[in-house]
Design a protein around this motif. Structure first.
Motif, PDB file in Angstrom:
ATOM      1  N   PHE A  46       0.912  -1.055   0.043  1.00  0.00           N
ATOM      2  CA  PHE A  46      -0.059  -0.090  -0.106  1.00  0.00           C
ATOM      3  C   PHE A  46       0.848   1.337  -0.105  1.00  0.00           C
ATOM      4  O   PHE A  46       0.490   2.346  -0.696  1.00  0.00           O
ATOM      5  CB  PHE A  46      -1.025  -0.028   1.223  1.00  0.00           C
ATOM      6  N   SER A  47       2.050   1.311   0.667  1.00  0.00           N
ATOM      7  CA  SER A  47       2.957   2.285   0.677  1.00  0.00           C
ATOM      8  C   SER A  47       3.539   2.622  -0.791  1.00  0.00           C
ATOM      9  O   SER A  47       3.290   3.586  -1.220  1.00  0.00           O
ATOM     10  CB  SER A  47       4.323   1.996   1.291  1.00  0.00           C
ATOM     11  N   VAL A  77       0.682   4.157  -2.635  1.00  0.00           N
ATOM     12  CA  VAL A  77       0.454   5.525  -2.344  1.00  0.00           C
ATOM     13  C   VAL A  77       1.446   6.604  -3.024  1.00  0.00           C
ATOM     14  O   VAL A  77       1.277   7.575  -3.276  1.00  0.00           O
ATOM     15  CB  VAL A  77       0.320   5.910  -0.753  1.00  0.00           C
ATOM     16  N   GLY A  78       2.760   5.887  -2.746  1.00  0.00           N
ATOM     17  CA  GLY A  78       3.971   6.619  -3.312  1.00  0.00           C
ATOM     18  C   GLY A  78       3.954   6.686  -4.719  1.00  0.00           C
ATOM     19  O   GLY A  78       4.467   7.755  -5.197  1.00  0.00           O
ATOM     20  N   LEU A 112      -3.609   6.527  -4.525  1.00  0.00           N
ATOM     21  CA  LEU A 112      -4.053   6.615  -3.249  1.00  0.00           C
ATOM     22  C   LEU A 112      -5.356   5.667  -3.124  1.00  0.00           C
ATOM     23  O   LEU A 112      -5.705   4.923  -2.428  1.00  0.00           O
ATOM     24  CB  LEU A 112      -4.409   7.952  -2.575  1.00  0.00           C
ATOM     25  N   ALA A 127      -4.747   1.909  -3.127  1.00  0.00           N
ATOM     26  CA  ALA A 127      -4.553   1.567  -1.764  1.00  0.00           C
ATOM     27  C   ALA A 127      -5.756   1.413  -0.903  1.00  0.00           C
ATOM     28  O   ALA A 127      -6.082   0.510  -0.145  1.00  0.00           O
ATOM     29  CB  ALA A 127      -3.534   2.428  -1.224  1.00  0.00           C
ATOM     30  N   PHE A 128      -6.553   2.581  -1.167  1.00  0.00           N
ATOM     31  CA  PHE A 128      -7.817   2.427  -0.487  1.00  0.00           C
ATOM     32  C   PHE A 128      -8.849   1.234  -0.763  1.00  0.00           C
ATOM     33  O   PHE A 128      -9.273   0.821   0.060  1.00  0.00           O
ATOM     34  CB  PHE A 128      -8.762   3.720  -0.818  1.00  0.00           C
TER      35      PHE A 128
END
Lengths: 474, 466
Positions: free
Chosen positions: A383-384, A387-388, A392, A395-396
């Motif tokens: 998930f990082s 997001v990176g 996002l 990841a959500f």
């Protein structure tokens, strides 16, 4: 260079496995062959780790390629195959003939991992897939349905792959694994290359069981004997992912973000499909099949991120999931042997065998992503990386899926500690409990001290990216 | 004194080994000693070193994440409360004497979680200890609760996991927002102003969802009444006193870290107010004593939220003090109620008539905890409510004080109910209860702390430099 000689030794040892198994067919020494094969695998793993430590990078005989990614995956698969070997020793009806197929399959797997040309890849996948069918068939007629389904599906995947390779060869007759990439400047000139790419994707995603190529998974996993299921879920699928990464990652980088939406979509669909269908399963083995589909979706999250961090986290999660699922299936097949199959029948397992209940709880919590377990670190990295890479929303959706999955894992966990009480405790066979405890230790160790494994996966991830520097990369 | 905070955090593992080795009668004592020793070390650090002690060890070098622990006045107060409650819970809480080893192990794991969480100087560690706390509470609820605990435990796990994934996503987002990617709380607080407001708001919302779910704030509270009601006495004590503070402490950190949080403070306060009134009204329709108390907890959490979102020192430290007060009070309430339920075999308030004639200790403890919850002077609740509403008045004006009405409503209902049931002497109770030494100690410890910190608030508030 010593490292090149070590490379030859590794290949020789891999070749020794099927040769030895053939010899074992005549000698009929079950125990001796088990120890020999385990020793061979340990040696292969240790030698690969040694190469990884020196970050050796070279090609052998034009068809094998040693670089940190292949070295890491060889080591991991070799270690995990020992667990499968131990389970087969305990559970298979005829270990000797089983090991012949198993040995061929191992060769195939490691061939895929080390492949430097598309032909090696094709042969490796075939060598992995076909003996697996016989490994299922070796356990009697009631497994025939699973065997046929697996056979048809892998035949389909292999032929798609062969067709894709044939199309690529038009552009580049050398068929090195980067052939597709090297051909890509010509991509705009025709439809053949895009078609080849689609076929590659279809073939490899079928093996990796991503949505919408996953319909064979539940039937095969449920129908196959347990230790073969553990191998299918833990290793075969990961090998397909390795192939996917080898073939696709450079292309993803080359074409920039043109591929990203496709992988994002596949990843989201795979996670949701696996998790939602798993919610309504009552048979635990089938539930784990759907759960492993959804976990493939998580692995795709990192690939969709299309960054070095994303790739490293995918590799980390692949390893983590292989450990967890092999551990979980080890417990599940042990219970299966005691006629405990559905969620309701799982009630009171705690009183029957505390180790089984505790370890299955840990593996499932790890799959949910609870710290300090290996699955948490994996999901955290995935998930990082999403997001990176400014994803996002991906990841959500990933974390929403983690919440959905809590329900079905928790149902099993809750069931094990409540309800019926068995009068008598039942011990696991020693070899089975050794496998369970090893996986348990790995799950905790890399969850609490993830540093070394993260270091190795990031080396591997970076090596894939630097292996084929994309011409005119974005 | 490098390593002392590390020792506080991981000491329970030593006692876990002890608890598993000794016979089951003594395992809970090991858990209590562990909390007592940790408390002693913590006080020693505060007195002889500094209330702002920090420690850092390298943990994962490749990201990089360091193992940073830091003490602060807020974490000191919460830790003291947690240790007192854990001691009381381990010594007095297990009336049923069921699964004592399991209970002791889970209490020790919760001690690790609470120490690590309140001390963590790093959001990554915060998340890890958060989940350790959630999972051990889940097993506390699931393996030791009432016979109807199954669905409640499932609900608890799903809600808490929902919270924890939001927490994870928020932490990752804030990590990528900081100029040099970092999880360190002090670093983020120093550099948060440079994060774009829009992404600060995103992070704030993600984290607030997690924290409010954990606190049981309306409309994310649906797991709470069931979980608190169906847990065992010990389970209700630690869940309500300690686990709910994880979220409250998180909101405290959130306002401290993100400057853009100030824009959303009024909405958070509004949620707190709604929650307080919602719980106060809903409480009256229930007859189950433990369920009534879970609504008390929701109400108190709402009040705490108002204090935190007033964003001034008085209101904030009022809220921290309220967390301490609420922890001690609710633990005493659940302890007394648990013993009544154990004696009478039912949770219906109406059948508790005559309690005072036979179980004096439980009855009067219950009464005192209700006083403390309504903010009677000389109890911790008074100091807390006073500070919170001073803070809220200066932040929100007269509207900020309205939630006092919720406390009034709660008090009116509770005094009425207690007069009719626990204190009623009309009906002679048939049940005979003997207060064991352990229970007497538990009551004495909690009552003593409530009065001590109520009469001498400077013992703890003196640590804060206002």
């Amino acid at each position: 260079m010593y490292s090149i000689s070590i490379g030859y030794v590794i290949i020789a040892l891999i070749a020794l496995i099927p040769i030895g198994a053939t010899a074992g067919l005549f000698a009929k020494r079950k125990k001796a062959w088990f120890y020999t094969s385990a020793t061979l695998l340990v040696t292969i793993a240790l030698l690969s780790l040694f190469l990884l430590a020196y970050q050796a990078s070279f090609t052998l005989l034009q068809i094998f390629r040693f670089y940190p990614f292949s070295e890491l995956m060889t080591a991991v698969f070799a270690f995990l195959l020992i667990a499968i070997d131990a389970l087969s020793y305990e559970y298979s009806a005829d270990f000797i003939s089983f090991s012949l197929f198993f040995g061929l399959s191992i060769t195939g797997m490691l061939l895929v991992v080390m492949a430097n040309s598309l032909i090696t890849l094709l042969i490796g996948l075939e060598l992995m897939g076909v003996p697996t069918v016989f490994m299922i068939l070796a356990h009697g007629r009631r497994h025939i349905e699973a065997a046929i389904k697996l056979f048809v599906l892998s035949a389909l995947a292999i032929s798609l792959l062969a067709f894709a390779i044939a199309l690529v060869s038009v552009y580049n007759p050398t068929l090195s694994i980067s052939a597709a990439l090297e051909a890509s400047p010509l991509a705009s000139t025709g439809v053949l290359l895009p078609l080849a790419i689609v076929l590659f994707a279809a073939a490899l995603l079928t093996e990796a069981a991503a949505f919408p190529f996953n319909l064979w998974v539940p039937d095969v996993y449920e129908g196959a004997p347990g230790h073969v299921t553990a191998m299918l879920a833990g290793i075969n699928k990961k090998v397909a992912f390795v192939a996917l990464i080898e073939v696709f990652f450079s292309m993803i980088l080359y074409f920039g973000y043109a591929f990203q939406p496709i992988f994002v979509l596949l990843s989201v669909a795979t996670m949701f499909f696996g998790n939602l269908v798993a919610l309504v399963q009552t048979n635990v083995k089938r539930m784990m099949a759907y759960s492993s589909i959804s976990q493939a979706g998580y692995i795709l999250v990192g690939i969709s991120a299309s960054t070095a961090a994303g790739l490293s986290s995918s590799i980390f999660y692949m390893i983590a999931h292989a450990v967890m699922i092999i551990g979980a299936f080890t417990v599940i097949i042990w219970l299966d042997g005691k006629n405990i199959r559905t969620v309701n029948e799982y009630s009171g397992v705690w009183s029957k065998n505390p180790l089984a209940a505790f370890s299955l709880t840990v593996f499932m919590l790890s799959m949910i992503g609870v710290p300090p377990l290996i699955g948490f670190i994996g999901k955290f990295l995935l998930f990082s990386s999403a997001v990176g890479a400014n994803l996002l929303y991906l990841a959500f959706l990933g974390i929403i899926n983690s919440v959905i999955s809590v329900y079905y894992y928790a149902r099993v966990i809750l069931s094990m500690y409540a309800g019926r009480r068995y009068e008598r405790k039942v011990r696991m066979a020693d070899i089975v409990s050794v496998v369970v405890i090893t996986m348990l230790v790995v799950t905790f160790a890399f969850g609490i001290f993830p540093g070394p494994l993260m270091h190795a996966t990031s080396l591997a991830g970076n090596s894939v990216i630097s292996a084929w520097p994309a011409p005119g990369a974005p | 004194m490098q390593g002392a905070l590390m020792l506080v955090t991981f000491l329970p593992f030593v006692f876990l080994a002890v608890a598993l080795i000794v016979d089951k009668e003594r395992s809970l004592a090991a858990a209590a000693i562990s909390s007592a020793v940790s408390m002693a070390i913590l006080i020693y650090i505060t007195v002889f070193s500094s209330i702002n002690a920090t420690e850092s060890f390298s943990y994962i070098s490749i990201i990089p994440i360091s193992f940073t622990l830091r003490l602060s006045p807020a974490s000191f107060m919460l830790l003291i409360m947690s240790y007192i409650v854990l001691i009381a819970a381990s010594i007095a809480g297990n009336h049923e004497r069921q699964s004592q080893k399991l209970a002791a192990s889970l209490i020790l794991l919760l001690q690790v979680a609470a120490s690590g969480l309140f001390l963590s100087g790093n959001l990554f560690l915060y998340f890890i200890f958060w989940d350790v706390g959630v999972v051990s509470s889940f097993f506390f609820l699931y393996s030791l609760g009432s016979p109807q605990r199954g669905p409640a435990a499932m609900k608890f796990l799903i809600y808490e996991m929902f919270a924890s994934v939001f927490l994870l996503l928020g932490i990752i987002t804030i990590y990528f927002g900081t100029p040099v990617h970092s999880f360190n709380i002090a670093y983020i607080a120093a550099h948060a102003a440079s994060i774009p407001v829009a992404s600060q708001i995103t992070v704030f919302v993600l984290l607030a969802v997690a924290f409010l779910t954990n606190m049981g704030i309306f409309p994310l509270h649906f797991w709470l009444p069931d979980a608190y009601t169906e847990a065992s006495t010990q389970g209700s004590m630690v869940l309500s006193a300690i686990l709910s503070k994880f979220g409250a402490f998180g909101i405290f950190l959130l306002f401290a870290i993100l400057p853009a949080g100030a824009e959303l403070a009024k909405y958070i306060a509004l949620l707190g107010g709604i929650s307080a009134f919602y719980a106060a009204f809903l409480m009256m329709s229930h007859k189950d004593i433990k369920r009534v108390m879970s609504y008390t907890s929701i109400m108190e959490m709402g009040i705490i939220l108002i204090g935190l979102s007033s964003l001034n020192v008085i209101g904030t430290y009022g809220a921290i003090y309220a967390m301490l007060a609420h922890g001690l009070t609710i633990a005493l309430m659940f302890l007394a109620a648990g013993s009544m339920v154990h004696v009478f075999g039912t949770r219906d308030i109406r059948t508790l008539a005559g309690m005072v004639s036979n179980a004096k200790a439980a009855a009067y403890s219950f009464l005192l905890s209700t006083f403390a919850a309504t903010g009677l002077p000389l109890t911790t609740g008074f100091i807390a409510d006073l500070l919170i509403f001073i803070g809220a008045y200066s932040a929100f004006g007269i509207l900020g004080v309205v939630p006092l009405l919720a406390i009034v409503l709660f008090g009116a209902y509770m005094y009425f109910a207690i007069e009719k049931s626990v204190l009623s002497t009309k009906k002679e109770s048939v049940a005979v209860a003997r207060t064991s030494n352990g229970q007497a100690f538990g009551y004495a410890l909690l009552v003593g702390s409530i009065l001590l910190f109520g009469m001498f608030p400077f013992l703890l508030l003196g640590l804060v430099k206002i």
